[in-house]
Design a protein around this motif. Structure first.
Motif, mmCIF file in Angstrom:
data_model
loop_
_atom_site.group_PDB
_atom_site.id
_atom_site.type_symbol
_atom_site.label_atom_id
_atom_site.label_comp_id
_atom_site.label_asym_id
_atom_site.label_seq_id
_atom_site.Cartn_x
_atom_site.Cartn_y
_atom_site.Cartn_z
ATOM 1 N N PHE A 271 -0.582 28.192 169.637
ATOM 2 C CA PHE A 271 0.806 28.412 169.206
ATOM 3 C C PHE A 271 1.237 29.805 169.656
ATOM 4 N N GLY A 272 2.451 29.866 170.223
ATOM 5 C CA GLY A 272 2.924 31.150 170.756
ATOM 6 C C GLY A 272 2.587 31.307 172.219
ATOM 7 N N GLU A 273 1.777 30.406 172.787
ATOM 8 C CA GLU A 273 1.465 30.464 174.224
ATOM 9 C C GLU A 273 2.297 29.412 174.956
ATOM 10 N N MET A 274 2.574 29.661 176.216
ATOM 11 C CA MET A 274 3.400 28.776 177.034
ATOM 12 C C MET A 274 2.619 27.520 177.398
ATOM 13 N N PRO A 275 3.167 26.352 177.073
ATOM 14 C CA PRO A 275 2.503 25.123 177.500
ATOM 15 C C PRO A 275 2.392 25.056 179.015
ATOM 16 N N MET A 276 1.457 24.275 179.499
ATOM 17 C CA MET A 276 1.175 24.181 180.937
ATOM 18 C C MET A 276 2.055 23.118 181.604
ATOM 19 N N HIS A 277 2.251 23.262 182.934
ATOM 20 C CA HIS A 277 2.926 22.247 183.762
ATOM 21 C C HIS A 277 4.376 21.995 183.362
ATOM 22 N N MET A 278 5.030 22.982 182.722
ATOM 23 C CA MET A 278 6.377 22.712 182.204
ATOM 24 C C MET A 278 7.379 22.399 183.311
ATOM 25 N N ALA A 279 7.304 23.065 184.455
ATOM 26 C CA ALA A 279 8.293 22.800 185.523
ATOM 27 C C ALA A 279 8.161 21.351 185.999
ATOM 28 N N GLU A 280 6.932 20.908 186.167
ATOM 29 C CA GLU A 280 6.692 19.535 186.646
ATOM 30 C C GLU A 280 7.156 18.525 185.596
ATOM 31 N N ILE A 281 6.925 18.858 184.333
ATOM 32 C CA ILE A 281 7.337 17.947 183.248
ATOM 33 C C ILE A 281 8.864 17.854 183.191
ATOM 34 N N GLU A 282 9.523 19.022 183.246
ATOM 35 C CA GLU A 282 11.001 19.011 183.177
ATOM 36 C C GLU A 282 11.582 18.188 184.327
ATOM 37 N N GLN A 283 10.970 18.331 185.508
ATOM 38 C CA GLN A 283 11.482 17.596 186.674
ATOM 39 C C GLN A 283 11.307 16.086 186.464
ATOM 40 N N ALA A 284 10.161 15.684 185.941
ATOM 41 C CA ALA A 284 9.906 14.253 185.712
ATOM 42 C C ALA A 284 10.865 13.699 184.664
ATOM 43 N N LEU A 285 11.143 14.492 183.626
ATOM 44 C CA LEU A 285 12.062 14.021 182.573
ATOM 45 C C LEU A 285 13.472 13.841 183.130
ATOM 46 N N ALA A 286 13.850 14.738 184.055
ATOM 47 C CA ALA A 286 15.211 14.685 184.616
ATOM 48 C C ALA A 286 15.397 13.434 185.473
ATOM 49 N N GLN A 287 14.266 12.850 185.913
ATOM 50 C CA GLN A 287 14.366 11.682 186.795
ATOM 51 C C GLN A 287 13.883 10.401 186.117
ATOM 52 N N ALA A 288 13.620 10.491 184.813
ATOM 53 C CA ALA A 288 13.005 9.333 184.129
ATOM 54 C C ALA A 288 14.024 8.216 183.893
ATOM 55 N N ASP A 289 13.575 6.974 184.096
ATOM 56 C CA ASP A 289 14.400 5.815 183.695
ATOM 57 C C ASP A 289 13.947 5.318 182.323
ATOM 58 N N LEU A 290 12.657 5.602 182.010
ATOM 59 C CA LEU A 290 12.101 5.172 180.729
ATOM 60 C C LEU A 290 11.208 6.293 180.210
ATOM 61 N N PHE A 291 11.406 6.658 178.933
ATOM 62 C CA PHE A 291 10.573 7.673 178.269
ATOM 63 C C PHE A 291 9.948 7.028 177.039
ATOM 64 N N VAL A 292 8.602 7.039 177.009
ATOM 65 C CA VAL A 292 7.904 6.419 175.879
ATOM 66 C C VAL A 292 7.079 7.491 175.179
ATOM 67 N N SER A 293 7.264 7.642 173.872
ATOM 68 C CA SER A 293 6.511 8.624 173.085
ATOM 69 C C SER A 293 5.516 7.861 172.229
ATOM 70 N N ILE A 294 4.230 8.212 172.339
ATOM 71 C CA ILE A 294 3.176 7.447 171.652
ATOM 72 C C ILE A 294 2.297 8.373 170.815
ATOM 73 N N GLY A 295 2.191 8.092 169.517
ATOM 74 C CA GLY A 295 1.217 8.772 168.668
ATOM 75 C C GLY A 295 1.446 10.247 168.470
ATOM 76 N N THR A 296 2.734 10.642 168.342
ATOM 77 C CA THR A 296 2.996 12.054 168.064
ATOM 78 C C THR A 296 4.014 12.161 166.936
ATOM 79 N N SER A 297 3.833 13.194 166.093
ATOM 80 C CA SER A 297 4.701 13.342 164.912
ATOM 81 C C SER A 297 6.013 14.034 165.262
ATOM 82 N N GLY A 298 6.113 14.549 166.497
ATOM 83 C CA GLY A 298 7.368 15.197 166.884
ATOM 84 C C GLY A 298 7.619 16.492 166.135
ATOM 85 N N ASN A 299 6.534 17.184 165.777
ATOM 86 C CA ASN A 299 6.680 18.464 165.066
ATOM 87 C C ASN A 299 6.613 19.671 165.978
#
Ligand code: BV8
Length: 231
Positions: A154-182
């Protein structure tokens, strides 16, 4: 799902629960017995490195137990990647290697990996499958550094954020599995996917913090929901 092309899947501790690994915020979760401030922040590591190493050594030992295997949900995601004509990216908050062992290849560990260690001196990342102790000096630098778990606290920068943001910007389907969203920024990915026009689906044991943000939500154990969804 016939017209869906690019799929981004976010996974959390819930997908590994039925493989025998504890989640964090369930009643029997990890944060029910140990405080984030004591084991999952850079300050905790500076204050008491042995305590933090012991916390991750215990979780590494458990992950390396032969009884801990990928479950039907991990396997279904690997099958989806193999059979789907378009790109499939799994972004996991988990630091276990169960997605890899199930066969998923397009995978980003945004919170790092339990089976890797990083030198605090030169930044080298090395595989680790044994106990990490404080005097584990790095072989690559002048020995000033020591090896810490290669995970994102906590307080540290998550990894691969640029690649993740790019994939989200191009996603047709986003599936969230097994996370509390906290935990952010992962908990904000559904919003980014919606803004990109993606269809959003939550597969979770119970409604997450962000359940209302999803177009569709299915609740139940991942080993039932994920294979059914992938079919
Ligand atoms: C950062 C790694 C900034 C190590 C973890 C807004 C924006 C940005 C940051 C913040 C923000 N607000 C607050 C923050 C700070 C903080 C944060 O989000 N705090 C929270 C508590 C409010 N975020 C951070 O610090 C992040 N860093 O933002 O840096 C920055 C910017 C520039 C430069 C420097 C810094 C870093 C967060 C990463 C922390 N590390 N883990 C380790 O694993 O030990 S996070 C921790 O929570 C876990 O590791 C896990 O990865 C993550 C999420 O937990 P879940 O996976 O969701 O697990 P949980 O138990 O909560 O839920 C399980 C779910 O599964 C439940 O819903 C349950 O119902 C379900 N389930 C159970 N069984 C099953 C099931 N589902 C299906 N089937 C089942 N059988």
């Amino acid at each position: 799902m016939a017209d869906m092309q690019s799929i981004v899947i976010l996974t959390g501790a819930g997908i590994s629960r039925e493989s025998g690994l504890a989640t964090f915020r369930d009643a029997d979760g990890i944060w029910a017995t140990v405080r984030i401030e004591d084991v999952a922040t850079p300050e905790a590591f500076r204050r008491n490195p042995a305590r933090v190493q012991a916390f991750y050594n215990a979780r590494r030992r458990q992950l390396l137990d032969p009884a801990v295997q990928p479950n039907a949900a991990h396997i279904a995601l690997a099958r989806l990647e193999r059979d789907w004509p378009g790109p499939v990216l799994v972004v996991t908050q988990n630091i276990d290697d169960l997605h890899e062992r199930a066969g998923t290849r397009g995978l980003l560990h945004m919170h790092g990996e339990l089976l890797k260690a990083r030198c605090t001196g030169c930044g080298r990342v090395v595989p680790v499958t044994e106990e990490l102790t404080q005097d584990f000096a790095c072989a690559g630098c002048d020995g000033t550094g020591s090896l810490r778990p290669d995970v994102v606290w906590f307080g540290e920068m998550p990894m691969h954020m640029a690649e993740i943001e790019q994939a989200l910007a191009q996603a047709d389907l986003f599936v969230s599995i097994g996370t509390s969203g906290n935990v952010y920024p992962a908990a904000g990915f559904v919003d980014e996917a919606r803004r990109a026009g993606a269809r959003t689906v939550e597969l979770n044991l119970e409604p997450s913090e962000g359940a209302r943000l999803f177009d569709e939500a299915r609740h139940g154990p991942a080993t039932e929901l994920v294979p059914a969804f992938v079919e």
